[in-house]
Design a protein around this motif. Structure first.
Motif, PDB file in Angstrom:
ATOM      1  N   LEU A   1       0.834  -1.229  -0.078  1.00  0.00           N
ATOM      2  CA  LEU A   1       0.160   0.056  -0.069  1.00  0.00           C
ATOM      3  C   LEU A   1       0.833   1.377   0.149  1.00  0.00           C
ATOM      4  O   LEU A   1       1.677   1.508   0.913  1.00  0.00           O
ATOM      5  CB  LEU A   1      -0.790  -0.095   1.115  1.00  0.00           C
ATOM      6  CG  LEU A   1      -1.861   1.129   1.508  1.00  0.00           C
ATOM      7  CD1 LEU A   1      -2.868   1.129   0.322  1.00  0.00           C
ATOM      8  CD2 LEU A   1      -2.763   1.147   2.657  1.00  0.00           C
ATOM      9  N   GLY A   2       0.731   2.040  -0.982  1.00  0.00           N
ATOM     10  CA  GLY A   2       1.769   3.289  -1.112  1.00  0.00           C
ATOM     11  C   GLY A   2       3.186   2.753  -1.393  1.00  0.00           C
ATOM     12  O   GLY A   2       3.751   3.512  -0.729  1.00  0.00           O
ATOM     13  N   GLY A   3       3.460   1.632  -1.545  1.00  0.00           N
ATOM     14  CA  GLY A   3       4.963   1.120  -2.002  1.00  0.00           C
ATOM     15  C   GLY A   3       5.424   0.383  -0.862  1.00  0.00           C
ATOM     16  O   GLY A   3       6.527  -0.006  -0.713  1.00  0.00           O
ATOM     17  N   GLN A   4       4.719   0.511   0.324  1.00  0.00           N
ATOM     18  CA  GLN A   4       5.233  -0.122   1.486  1.00  0.00           C
ATOM     19  C   GLN A   4       4.345  -1.387   1.805  1.00  0.00           C
ATOM     20  O   GLN A   4       3.278  -1.655   1.688  1.00  0.00           O
ATOM     21  CB  GLN A   4       4.664   0.667   2.721  1.00  0.00           C
ATOM     22  CG  GLN A   4       5.515   2.028   2.751  1.00  0.00           C
ATOM     23  CD  GLN A   4       7.197   1.835   2.867  1.00  0.00           C
ATOM     24  OE1 GLN A   4       7.503   1.231   3.505  1.00  0.00           O
ATOM     25  NE2 GLN A   4       7.714   2.581   1.703  1.00  0.00           N
ATOM     26  N   PRO A   5       5.003  -2.579   2.567  1.00  0.00           N
ATOM     27  CA  PRO A   5       4.303  -3.825   2.903  1.00  0.00           C
ATOM     28  C   PRO A   5       3.582  -3.562   3.904  1.00  0.00           C
ATOM     29  O   PRO A   5       3.982  -3.143   5.207  1.00  0.00           O
ATOM     30  CB  PRO A   5       5.619  -4.596   2.859  1.00  0.00           C
ATOM     31  CG  PRO A   5       6.676  -3.732   3.378  1.00  0.00           C
ATOM     32  CD  PRO A   5       6.561  -2.555   2.697  1.00  0.00           C
ATOM     33  N   VAL A   6       2.319  -3.789   3.836  1.00  0.00           N
ATOM     34  CA  VAL A   6       1.406  -3.893   4.995  1.00  0.00           C
ATOM     35  C   VAL A   6       0.523  -5.289   5.132  1.00  0.00           C
ATOM     36  O   VAL A   6       0.272  -5.885   4.054  1.00  0.00           O
ATOM     37  CB  VAL A   6       0.260  -2.715   4.952  1.00  0.00           C
ATOM     38  CG1 VAL A   6      -0.598  -2.754   5.967  1.00  0.00           C
ATOM     39  CG2 VAL A   6       1.113  -1.579   4.511  1.00  0.00           C
ATOM     40  N   LYS A   7       0.501  -5.558   6.343  1.00  0.00           N
ATOM     41  CA  LYS A   7      -0.165  -6.919   6.686  1.00  0.00           C
ATOM     42  C   LYS A   7      -1.764  -6.494   7.000  1.00  0.00           C
ATOM     43  O   LYS A   7      -2.008  -5.586   7.710  1.00  0.00           O
ATOM     44  CB  LYS A   7       0.495  -7.472   7.728  1.00  0.00           C
ATOM     45  CG  LYS A   7      -0.064  -9.210   8.007  1.00  0.00           C
ATOM     46  CD  LYS A   7       0.878 -10.073   8.725  1.00  0.00           C
ATOM     47  CE  LYS A   7       1.388  -9.421   9.973  1.00  0.00           C
ATOM     48  NZ  LYS A   7       2.174 -10.289  11.151  1.00  0.00           N
ATOM     49  N   PHE A   8      -2.622  -7.467   6.361  1.00  0.00           N
ATOM     50  CA  PHE A   8      -3.841  -7.033   6.511  1.00  0.00           C
ATOM     51  C   PHE A   8      -4.749  -8.434   6.910  1.00  0.00           C
ATOM     52  O   PHE A   8      -4.172  -9.690   6.469  1.00  0.00           O
ATOM     53  CB  PHE A   8      -4.761  -6.782   5.106  1.00  0.00           C
ATOM     54  CG  PHE A   8      -4.361  -5.367   4.788  1.00  0.00           C
ATOM     55  CD1 PHE A   8      -5.238  -4.288   5.155  1.00  0.00           C
ATOM     56  CD2 PHE A   8      -3.411  -5.035   4.056  1.00  0.00           C
ATOM     57  CE1 PHE A   8      -5.034  -2.828   4.878  1.00  0.00           C
ATOM     58  CE2 PHE A   8      -3.080  -3.791   3.703  1.00  0.00           C
ATOM     59  CZ  PHE A   8      -3.865  -2.405   4.004  1.00  0.00           C
ATOM     60  N   ALA A   9      -5.842  -8.379   7.352  1.00  0.00           N
ATOM     61  CA  ALA A   9      -6.631  -9.494   7.758  1.00  0.00           C
ATOM     62  C   ALA A   9      -7.343  -9.773   6.573  1.00  0.00           C
ATOM     63  O   ALA A   9      -7.768  -8.966   5.921  1.00  0.00           O
ATOM     64  CB  ALA A   9      -7.647  -9.120   8.916  1.00  0.00           C
TER      65      ALA A   9
END
Length: 165
Positions: A126-134
């Motif tokens: 998201l926006g070039g950054q790794p983000v963990k989602f449920a």
């Protein structure tokens, strides 16, 4: 000359206070200190008036009245410059922050296996950054599988489907 130095130092102290207590005085007075009456502009005027008068008196040897006039001109120019720069900074806008809607159609990898109808975790960018989602899926998805985001029902969860390759 001591009075002018005191005026310059007072202006620097006011400027430091305006940086430390950013907007506190403006908020206390109902936001009426915009533009020319803002604390940084007044501090810049007072400071440059004092230091400008000291410089004019030391460099040219003029009397107190001439030094005051030269300092006031320098102070007015400084106040104008600070006012213009602060207005330009206040108008500057950044790019729109990415939202969950930006995730739809992106791919990611499963971090925690997703059971059928249950929750797991996926790693998306998201926006070039790794983000963990449920993540939820209608079919079970094993750990490490690639998935596509179909929907983002909340800010922290997504609906995904496995990618068939």
């Amino acid at each position: 000359m001591a009075w002018f130095l005191g005026l310059g130092i007072t202006g620097v102290v006011l400027l430091a206070l305006s940086l430390i207590f950013d907007g506190l005085l403006d908020g206390a007075l109902g936001g009426g200190l915009d533009g020319w009456l803002s604390l940084p502009v007044v501090a810049g005027f007072v400071s440059m008036t004092g230091f400008g008068a000291v410089i004019a008196q030391a460099a040219t040897g003029v009397g107190p009245a001439g030094a005051t006039a030269a300092g006031a001109l320098a102070g007015a120019a400084t106040a104008w410059l600070i006012c213009r720069l602060s207005r330009a900074l206040m108008r500057d806008r950044t790019a729109v922050a990415p939202t969950g809607a930006d995730l739809i159609g992106t791919s990611g990898n499963v971090v925690t296996a997703i059971p059928a109808g249950g929750f797991g975790e996926v790693l998306l960018r998201l926006g070039g950054q790794p983000v963990k989602f449920a993540a939820r899926s209608s079919a079970p998805v094993p750990r490490g599988a690639e998935v596509w985001v179909e929907a983002a029902p909340s800010a922290t969860s997504v609906l995904v489907r496995a990618v068939d390759r």
